[in-house]
Design an enzyme around this catalytic site. Structure first.
Site, mmCIF file in Angstrom:
data_model
loop_
_atom_site.group_PDB
_atom_site.id
_atom_site.type_symbol
_atom_site.label_atom_id
_atom_site.label_comp_id
_atom_site.label_asym_id
_atom_site.label_seq_id
_atom_site.Cartn_x
_atom_site.Cartn_y
_atom_site.Cartn_z
ATOM 1 C CE LYS A 105 44.205 32.077 -12.949
ATOM 2 N NZ LYS A 105 45.100 32.682 -12.161
ATOM 3 N N GLY A 219 42.180 48.787 -11.762
ATOM 4 C CA GLY A 219 41.549 47.613 -11.013
ATOM 5 C C GLY A 219 41.735 47.614 -9.574
ATOM 6 C CE1 TYR A 220 42.331 51.107 -4.175
ATOM 7 C CE2 TYR A 220 39.885 50.776 -3.333
ATOM 8 C CZ TYR A 220 41.540 51.151 -3.365
ATOM 9 O OH TYR A 220 41.809 51.692 -1.965
ATOM 10 N N GLY A 224 44.711 45.103 -6.579
ATOM 11 C CA GLY A 224 45.063 46.630 -6.744
ATOM 12 C C GLY A 224 44.741 47.453 -5.606
HETATM 13 P P1 NAD Z 1 39.176 41.099 -8.479
HETATM 14 O O1 NAD Z 1 38.058 40.385 -8.993
HETATM 15 O O2 NAD Z 1 39.379 41.145 -6.947
HETATM 16 O O3 NAD Z 1 39.440 42.640 -8.926
HETATM 17 C C1 NAD Z 1 39.621 42.845 -10.150
HETATM 18 C C2 NAD Z 1 39.221 44.550 -10.422
HETATM 19 O O4 NAD Z 1 39.625 44.762 -11.542
HETATM 20 C C3 NAD Z 1 37.766 44.600 -10.001
HETATM 21 O O5 NAD Z 1 37.587 46.029 -9.388
HETATM 22 C C4 NAD Z 1 37.348 45.012 -11.421
HETATM 23 O O6 NAD Z 1 36.117 46.219 -11.264
HETATM 24 C C5 NAD Z 1 38.234 45.482 -12.234
HETATM 25 N N1 NAD Z 1 38.541 45.618 -13.644
HETATM 26 C C6 NAD Z 1 38.092 44.592 -14.434
HETATM 27 N N2 NAD Z 1 38.246 44.793 -15.627
HETATM 28 C C7 NAD Z 1 38.441 46.186 -15.507
HETATM 29 C C8 NAD Z 1 38.985 47.099 -16.781
HETATM 30 N N3 NAD Z 1 39.079 46.892 -17.987
HETATM 31 N N4 NAD Z 1 39.387 48.663 -16.481
HETATM 32 C C9 NAD Z 1 39.610 48.524 -15.038
HETATM 33 N N5 NAD Z 1 39.260 47.870 -13.785
HETATM 34 C C10 NAD Z 1 38.758 46.635 -14.259
HETATM 35 O O7 NAD Z 1 40.391 40.182 -9.012
HETATM 36 P P2 NAD Z 1 42.055 40.392 -8.399
HETATM 37 O O8 NAD Z 1 42.151 39.063 -7.656
HETATM 38 O O9 NAD Z 1 42.463 41.626 -7.785
HETATM 39 O O10 NAD Z 1 42.765 39.994 -9.718
HETATM 40 C C11 NAD Z 1 43.374 40.914 -10.744
HETATM 41 C C12 NAD Z 1 44.172 40.173 -11.578
HETATM 42 O O11 NAD Z 1 45.422 40.192 -10.667
HETATM 43 C C13 NAD Z 1 43.829 39.118 -12.379
HETATM 44 O O12 NAD Z 1 44.680 39.449 -13.652
HETATM 45 C C14 NAD Z 1 44.412 37.993 -11.681
HETATM 46 O O13 NAD Z 1 44.423 36.885 -12.437
HETATM 47 C C15 NAD Z 1 45.770 38.722 -11.094
HETATM 48 N N6 NAD Z 1 46.387 38.035 -10.021
HETATM 49 C C16 NAD Z 1 45.672 37.869 -8.592
HETATM 50 C C17 NAD Z 1 46.084 37.229 -7.793
HETATM 51 C C18 NAD Z 1 45.501 37.323 -6.513
HETATM 52 O O14 NAD Z 1 45.986 36.684 -5.260
HETATM 53 N N7 NAD Z 1 44.303 37.536 -6.495
HETATM 54 C C19 NAD Z 1 47.251 36.676 -7.702
HETATM 55 C C20 NAD Z 1 48.107 37.106 -8.927
HETATM 56 C C21 NAD Z 1 47.412 37.646 -10.025
#
Ligand code: NAD
Length: 417
Positions: A105, A219-220, A224
């Site tokens: 990471k 988390g959209y 999401g």
């Molecule tokens: P992203 O930055 O695209 O989206 C994150 C979203 O969460 C944003 O809309 C943000 O405003 C919202 N958010 C942040 N804090 C918040 C809170 N306290 N309450 C409500 N909403 C909140 O990120 P992502 O890539 O969608 O990642 C989201 C999660 O999924 C992370 O934990 C990440 O490690 C995990 N993840 C992502 C992937 C990937 O392929 N992108 C893969 C596995 C796990």
């Protein structure tokens, strides 16, 4: 404050505790520690000659199964310990979903939202330039995570190609790239799509029909919104969504087309006119069939867990449930699909991107989605079967399978040199 590393170690210790009687404990205990933790100081030259410095981290947890794999997180609060915990989680995720990668990471301490696009590009390129010897198909292969996306992965590929001196890098240095640069169709949607596969299988297990099943998504963002889309297509009803600015709720179901059109001109779901505004923490406690934390770590804790009114928690985010909350929910009979299984679709499709680029092949979206669906379904039922056989929770079963696999890989490699 979320403590991702502590939570990850609690989950590891529980799984390791079960294995302890059967295995060499030194080897097992070595997995509590990362192979390598690197701190970088970045000093990008910003437009107009502004110079600022940023902290960045790269952690490789193991290479027992293959090169370290894991996304780049860019947030103002990310710490080296967070990145260590997330690298460790990646180890378990890769082992569980069956791809030949170890956990890795990286993190960049910066607020991408408060940054002009050119400033962010310069920072991402500076991170890549400073990591030329740390990133590579045999060492560490990054991907998007919170705060970084497809565009940034394109900049990383370009910066590395430029630094190495080839028009394009040979082999796969980074996944989640634009398709034109060797990315794979479906990677952007893969994590959310995989979460949706797990939810559909969990509904089968609980003998519930998808049609009309109510869903709340915290988390959209990438994960999401793509989970919501995939579930909406299968007839489930998305009744609440949030982001870090706020949340909206509509028990009759949110029209996602209208929401996505609204988001073209707004950076938050908060004031979406088709639904009622609600506090983001309160949204988690509204009644629903499926709750999908897809934002940050430690959102479901001992404090709010007793008030959740859901049958299924599908962990789109990494480490969204504290170990105490996890125990409380399991006791109450909530079906939890743990992060290392639920959101492993992203790294599975990253693996397809890695093999596609290494072998100079091309895969269609149909092939990618068919392989993703098959793998997620197979792993879901394998973990469910193990949890029923050994009377483990789904998380303990997933961790048990993952830790055993990595342990077996260490044994298979032998202990010398
Ligand atoms: P992203 O930055 O695209 O989206 C994150 C979203 O969460 C944003 O809309 C943000 O405003 C919202 N958010 C942040 N804090 C918040 C809170 N306290 N309450 C409500 N909403 C909140 O990120 P992502 O890539 O969608 O990642 C989201 C999660 O999924 C992370 O934990 C990440 O490690 C995990 N993840 C992502 C992937 C990937 O392929 N992108 C893969 C596995 C796990």
């Amino acid at each position: 404050m979320a403590n991702i590393l502590q939570n990850t170690l609690v989950h590891f210790d529980r799984a390791a505790g079960i294995l302890r009687n059967e295995v060499d404990t030194d080897l097992l205990d070595s997995l509590r520690l990362p192979k390598e933790r690197i701190e970088l100081t970045l000093m990008p030259m910003m437009p107009e000659g502004k110079k600022r410095f940023y902290r960045a981290f790269i952690v490789r947890h193991t290479v027992a199964l293959g090169p370290s794999k894991g996304g780049i997180r860019m947030t103002p609060t990310v710490t080296l310990d967070d990145i260590t915990g997330l690298a460790m989680e990646m180890t378990w995720k890769c082992a569980l979903i069956g791809v030949p990668f170890g956990g890795g990471k990286s993190g960049v301490v910066a607020d991408p939202e408060g940054m002009a696009p050119l400033d962010k590009e310069i920072l991402v390129r500076c991170f890549a330039r400073n990591s030329v010897l740390l990133i590579g198909p045999q060492t560490y292969v990054p991907a998007p995570d919170m705060g970084t996306g497809e565009r940034d992965m394109g900049y990383i590929k370009d910066t590395l190609s430029y630094s190495i001196g080839y028009a394009t890098t040979q082999g796969c240095y980074v996944t989640g790239k634009p398709i034109l640069l060797g990315g794979i169709p479906g990677r952007r949607e893969a994590t959310g799509y995989g979460v949706s596969v797990c939810v559909i299988e969990a509904l089968k297990k609980l003998k519930k029909e998808p049609a009309g099943t109510t869903v709340i998504v915290q988390g959209y963002g990438n994960v999401g919104s793509n989970t919501a889309r995939a579930l909406d297509r299968q007839g489930l009803k998305i009744i609440g969504v949030s982001d870090k600015y706020g949340a909206v709720y509509k028990p009759e179901g949110i029209n996602l087309d209208a929401l996505d059109r609204y988001l073209e001109s707004s950076n938050t779901v908060k004031d979406f006119p088709g639904a009622t505004p609600i506090d983001g923490r309160e949204l988690l406690e509204m009644p629903c069939d499926v709750l999908i934390p897809a934002a940050a770590a430690d959102q479901i804790t001992a404090e709010n867990a007793p008030r959740l009114k859901t049958s299924i928690v599908a962990e789109g985010a990494n480490s969204p449930t504290s170990p105490e909350a996890d125990e409380m929910l399991v006791k109450r009979g909530v079906f939890i699909i743990p992060d290392i299984l639920c959101n492993a679709g992203g790294v599975f499709v990253s693996y397809l991107e890695y093999t596609q680029e290494t072998q100079q092949e091309q895969m269609t979206i149909e092939e990618v989605n068919a392989r993703l669906t098959r793998r997620m379904t197979e792993k879901f039922w394998q973990i469910l079967e193990l949890s029923e056989q050994r009377k483990f929770s789904m998380r303990t079963a997933a961790m048990h399978r993952a830790v055993s696999t990595v342990y077996e890989a260490l044994l298979a490699r032998g202990r010398c040199p």
